[in-house]
Design an enzyme around this catalytic site. Sequence first.
Site, PDB file in Angstrom:
ATOM      1  CG  ASP A 198      -6.760  32.243  -2.823  1.00 25.78           C
ATOM      2  OD1 ASP A 198      -6.968  32.538  -2.034  1.00 25.78           O
ATOM      3  OD2 ASP A 198      -5.833  31.343  -3.346  1.00 25.78           O
ATOM      4  CD  GLN A 201      -0.972  37.002   1.302  1.00 24.69           C
ATOM      5  OE1 GLN A 201      -0.342  37.423   2.040  1.00 24.69           O
ATOM      6  NE2 GLN A 201      -0.805  35.689   1.042  1.00 24.69           N
TER       7      GLN A 201
HETATM    8  C1  LIG Z   1      -1.648  31.005   1.688  1.00 30.79           C
HETATM    9  C2  LIG Z   1      -2.266  31.119   0.505  1.00 30.79           C
HETATM   10  C3  LIG Z   1      -3.189  29.914   0.288  1.00 30.79           C
HETATM   11  C4  LIG Z   1      -3.082  28.867   0.722  1.00 30.79           C
HETATM   12  O1  LIG Z   1      -3.533  28.670   2.072  1.00 30.79           O
HETATM   13  P1  LIG Z   1      -3.620  27.666   3.356  1.00 30.79           P
HETATM   14  O2  LIG Z   1      -3.994  28.242   4.437  1.00 30.79           O
HETATM   15  O3  LIG Z   1      -2.288  27.145   3.140  1.00 30.79           O
HETATM   16  O4  LIG Z   1      -4.615  26.567   2.573  1.00 30.79           O
HETATM   17  C5  LIG Z   1      -3.845  30.084  -1.074  1.00 30.79           C
HETATM   18  N1  LIG Z   1      -3.774  31.129  -1.828  1.00 30.79           N
HETATM   19  C6  LIG Z   1      -3.201  32.303  -1.374  1.00 30.79           C
HETATM   20  C7  LIG Z   1      -3.178  33.523  -2.249  1.00 30.79           C
HETATM   21  C8  LIG Z   1      -2.356  32.292  -0.400  1.00 30.79           C
HETATM   22  O5  LIG Z   1      -1.620  33.354  -0.062  1.00 30.79           O
END
Ligand SMILES: *Cc1c(COP(=O)(O)O)cnc(C)c1O
Length: 403
Positions: A198, A201
């Site tokens: 993911d 960030q």
């Molecule tokens: C912001 C964030 C998300 C979610 O992102 P969305 O744009 O709300 O789908 C998931 N993981 C991390 C680490 C984030 O900072």
Amino acid sequence: MLDINKIRADFPILERKVHGKPLIYFDNGATSQTPTAVIDTIVDYYTNYNANIHRGVHTLSQEATDKYEEARIKIQKHFNAKHSYEIILTSGTTESINVIASGFSAILKEGDEVIVSALEHHSNIVPWQMMCEKAGATLRVIPMDEDGSLRIDLFEEMLNENTKLVFCNHVSNALGTINPIEKIIENAHKFGAYVLIDGAQACPHIKPDVQQLDVDFYVTSAHKMCGPTGVGMLYGKQELLEMLPPYQGGGEMIDTVTFEKTTYAGLPHKFEAGTPNICGGIAFGAAVDYMNAIGFDNIQEREHQLLDYATKKLLEIDGLKIYGTSTKTSVISFNIDGIHPYDIGSILDKLGIAVRTGHHCAQPIMDFYKIPGTVRASLSFYNTEDEIDTMIEAVKKAKMMLS
Ligand SMILES: *Cc1c(COP(=O)(O)O)cnc(C)c1O
């Protein structure tokens, strides 16, 4: 060196006032501000060539299709994916994760194991819990350490032949920790497990190379990297995207349809049912261009200066504790002894300063530190030392008023 005044002039919102004070925007971890280049792209789309893509024979539709596919290629190049069809445009990180979790619900079996990290955003916990429940698989968690880093030694012990998937964020949104994803990917692959990173960030600060990382899936949102909300990316290796079932049924994702049987379109359309966020996708491409024009080396250098400066100044305040002190991006999560983070956030807002307070969609991290939440200041390359000084004075003032 970056010309900060020139860069700030790219962001019209930085001119506005909040409660009569100049806006100081330190909530970049929740969403970043939007430069004129991206705003102009959005205005240009709706002013000049708003049309549905891929199916139209007319000029507007062809122009919109070309721009949308050009954006996909910009994103492909940015992340160094091998093929543009390995870039699926989604509504954001959350949807990208759900596409993969829902796909694997149909593939995992009882006895399979899935590993997530203790540093996850809720969007990287809940879909996996749902997936494991459906498939009868077991969810295991890589523990974290006091300094906000992951216990990679314990992760290596958790891996075994039953491990099928590993999920971890590249950078923690609550603490800013940069996770050792190279190590995580390498070790997971030794056991044949797939890895999803993911990057929501991380992407505002780091330019990941998906081929060099050899990562199986990498996801992100445009709105944290100077793009608009409601659009994001799912990168997946071709053979894995081909293996997974589609996420949603609808138009655009089919090859042929009869009531007896439907065959699916190839990549990327198999995962892009319905009319996408066309303007958003094109603007995502413009955001990638904007950030690359500034340069990620410059961005990192600037943000490190700001992080060091703010950390040093904040720690001069008595009773102030910063959570997460390992290698990190420009996120500072802190509390002051005996004061609720929400109260600090409210006073800062009255002074025009936008920070986030609460659990930052990462309740397990707050449980680990036994706190209800933190005040989070997340800095961007367009912030300044002067703004940090103003925040420090405001935090001191809040402390005086509240203790
Ligand atoms: C912001 C964030 C998300 C979610 O992102 P969305 O744009 O709300 O789908 C998931 N993981 C991390 C680490 C984030 O900072």
